[in-house]
Design a protein around this motif. Structure first.
Motif, PDB file in Angstrom:
ATOM      1  N   HIS A  34       0.830  -1.203   0.000  1.00 45.64           N
ATOM      2  CA  HIS A  34       0.000   0.000   0.000  1.00 45.64           C
ATOM      3  C   HIS A  34       0.866   1.255   0.000  1.00 45.64           C
ATOM      4  O   HIS A  34       1.869   1.335   0.707  1.00 45.64           O
ATOM      5  CB  HIS A  34      -0.913   0.018   1.226  1.00 45.64           C
ATOM      6  N   SER A  40      -8.525   2.865  -0.136  1.00 44.59           N
ATOM      7  CA  SER A  40      -8.629   1.404  -0.106  1.00 44.59           C
ATOM      8  C   SER A  40      -9.971   0.995   0.486  1.00 44.59           C
ATOM      9  O   SER A  40     -10.498   1.693   1.361  1.00 44.59           O
ATOM     10  CB  SER A  40      -7.495   0.816   0.746  1.00 44.59           C
ATOM     11  N   VAL A  63     -10.446  -1.508   2.461  1.00 47.69           N
ATOM     12  CA  VAL A  63     -10.254  -2.205   3.733  1.00 47.69           C
ATOM     13  C   VAL A  63      -9.796  -1.227   4.807  1.00 47.69           C
ATOM     14  O   VAL A  63      -9.292  -0.138   4.517  1.00 47.69           O
ATOM     15  CB  VAL A  63      -9.242  -3.368   3.595  1.00 47.69           C
ATOM     16  N   PRO A 112      -5.096  -1.089   5.059  1.00 47.52           N
ATOM     17  CA  PRO A 112      -4.416  -1.518   3.833  1.00 47.52           C
ATOM     18  C   PRO A 112      -2.916  -1.702   4.006  1.00 47.52           C
ATOM     19  O   PRO A 112      -2.295  -2.453   3.248  1.00 47.52           O
ATOM     20  CB  PRO A 112      -4.729  -0.389   2.842  1.00 47.52           C
ATOM     21  N   MET A 130      -1.217  -5.166   4.095  1.00 49.00           N
ATOM     22  CA  MET A 130      -0.916  -5.908   2.876  1.00 49.00           C
ATOM     23  C   MET A 130       0.497  -5.595   2.402  1.00 49.00           C
ATOM     24  O   MET A 130       0.809  -4.488   1.998  1.00 49.00           O
ATOM     25  CB  MET A 130      -1.931  -5.552   1.773  1.00 49.00           C
ATOM     26  N   LEU A 136      -7.824 -11.337   3.434  1.00 45.75           N
ATOM     27  CA  LEU A 136      -8.636 -10.284   4.031  1.00 45.75           C
ATOM     28  C   LEU A 136      -8.629 -10.340   5.552  1.00 45.75           C
ATOM     29  O   LEU A 136      -8.497  -9.317   6.217  1.00 45.75           O
ATOM     30  CB  LEU A 136     -10.080 -10.388   3.534  1.00 45.75           C
ATOM     31  N   THR A 171      -4.344 -10.848   6.991  1.00 51.18           N
ATOM     32  CA  THR A 171      -3.444 -10.325   5.963  1.00 51.18           C
ATOM     33  C   THR A 171      -1.983 -10.382   6.390  1.00 51.18           C
ATOM     34  O   THR A 171      -1.117 -10.812   5.619  1.00 51.18           O
ATOM     35  CB  THR A 171      -3.825  -8.868   5.633  1.00 51.18           C
ATOM     36  N   GLN A 220      -7.110  -4.654  -2.366  1.00 56.77           N
ATOM     37  CA  GLN A 220      -6.953  -4.172  -0.992  1.00 56.77           C
ATOM     38  C   GLN A 220      -6.013  -2.969  -0.904  1.00 56.77           C
ATOM     39  O   GLN A 220      -6.073  -2.213   0.068  1.00 56.77           O
ATOM     40  CB  GLN A 220      -6.417  -5.292  -0.097  1.00 56.77           C
TER      41      GLN A 220
END
Length: 420
Positions: free
Chosen positions: A132, A138, A140, A143, A146, A290, A293, A316
């Motif tokens: 990210h 994002s 989520v 993020p 991730m 999700l 992560t 994501q």
């Protein structure tokens, strides 16, 4: 130079990247790098990404001599074919290249040029770092959790293109063989029926997993996860899993341990400096990226799984417009953005060039130019976090400044010059 090109002009300045027998690259300070701008929005994002990469190279005391090569629509104009030998031989000879998106028709027409390039050049690992950037909207809550690198096998699986069209004599021959010789008549429906084959080899699986483990060790990653649907496809995807574990256990000694060993011998506490190899079922993994992560790091999987799961992970961190990628082979790298050619936006100077720019960053890192790559990443993130963005992000950011693709590149170049 050994190949006689028909329509490609090799730069008079610059030097060729070469490879040693041990697989290491010799990268000069002024390398010649082939570039395919691509179809659709490739005509917009290709040249502006090139300008950003030039700025990063210059800021670190280097320069790139670009060599235009052609595929897709640009190749049809020059060669009357989609993928000329010039292009394939140029990437072979110069080892490192970058391309924009190429259009693939759905359901008809020519097969994917992206797949054709990967197969002709034996670019067996499709590598997609997914992380990210500050300021990117994002869907989520977190993020930044991730930070995965996907290694997707590039040459096998259903993407190998071994299939027969419904209603043809060829599909009838395959059907009769499967039913009469192999005894699978209980799963074959009445015509029309299309049939495809899913090849997964020990050779292909092991070299992909080996590449992912080597990357993880070189970059201080904690784990490699083998993703498969081996509970159903036991002799293809299940075999991929088994062959992956064989590589980990037989070739890496104590540097690599399995998840079973982690819990049986270390009670779940990972020894410092070790790498854990584990596996997950593909559909469960789509949930886990999700819900858990941060538990995952480097992912090694087959062609179809890798396409789906890496795209889901890309969502994501803000979508495919910012997702970089590259294809690795033996002493070869062809960098490419994950997104498609989006022809309806072509020639409008509006498409987000971030994915193409960050793919160039990945290419530079493959060449050993980590300092230039870091500059690119920092400069792109600075532009986005200051809300200087293209239309796709501006409409999601309150107070964003909408820039054309070329203007966004200008902002990134300015940041590179300030950060250098």
């Amino acid at each position: 130079m050994s190949y006689d090109y028909d329509e490609v002009e090799v730069p008079a300045d610059g030097e060729q990247i070469t490879a040693d027998d041990d697989g290491s690259l010799n990268v000069p300070e002024t390398p010649i790098i082939p570039i395919i701008h691509g179809d659709g929005i490739g005509q917009d994002v290709g040249p502006v990404a090139q300008r950003v990469l030039d700025a990063a190279a210059e800021a670190t005391g280097r320069s790139v001599e670009w060599m235009r090569v052609y595929a897709g629509s640009s190749a049809r104009e020059k060669y009357d074919e989609n993928l000329p030998d010039d292009t394939v031989e140029a990437i072979k000879e110069f080892h490192v290249a970058i391309k924009g998106p190429l259009t693939t028709p759905v359901g008809a027409g020519f097969r994917s040029l992206n797949v054709a390039l990967r197969k002709k050049l034996d670019l067996y690992a499709n590598v997609r770092p997914t992380y990210h950037l500050d300021g990117v909207p994002s869907p989520v809550k977190d993020p930044d959790a991730m930070d995965m690198v996907f290694f997707r096998e590039n040459t096998e699986d259903v993407y190998a293109g071994i299939e027969w069209e419904a209603g043809t004599d060829e599909v009838q021959q395959v059907r009769e063989f499967v039913e009469d010789e192999m005894g699978f008549d209980d799963v074959m429906h009445e015509n029309p029926l299309g049939i495809g084959i899913k090849p997964i080899s020990e050779f292909g699986a092991k070299r992909l997993v080996r590449e992912s483990i080597d990357y993880a060790l070189e970059n201080d990653r904690d784990s490699v996860t083998l993703v498969h649907k081996g509970n159903i496809m036991k002799f293809t995807e299940g075999a991929f899993r088994d062959w992956g574990y064989e590589v980990a256990k037989e070739e890496y000694g104590e540097d690599v341990i399995t998840e079973d060993t982690l819990w049986d011998q270390y009670e779940g506490e990972q020894p410092e400096g070790s790498l854990v190899v584990k596996d997950r079922i593909a559909d469960n993994m789509l949930q886990q990226i999700l819900t858990r992560t941060s538990d995952y790091d480097v992912i090694a999987t087959m062609n179809l799984n890798g396409d789906y799961i890496s795209d889901a992970a890309g969502a994501q961190i803000g979508g495919l417009g910012i997702a970089p990628g590259a294809n690795f082979g033996e002493t070869r790298c062809l960098a490419e953005p994950v997104h498609g050619s989006a022809p309806k936006h072509a020639g409008k100077d509006k498409a987000n060039p971030t994915a193409m720019i960050l793919s160039g960053r990945l290419m530079f890192e493959y060449m050993g130019w980590d300092d230039a790559g870091q500059l690119i990443g920092d400069a792109v993130e600075e532009a986005i976090s200051s809300k200087q963005v293209t239309y796709d992000l501006e409409r999601q950011i309150e107070g964003g400044e909408k820039l054309a693709a070329s203007e966004f590149a200008d902002a990134v170049v300015e940041n590179i010059e300030e950060l250098a």
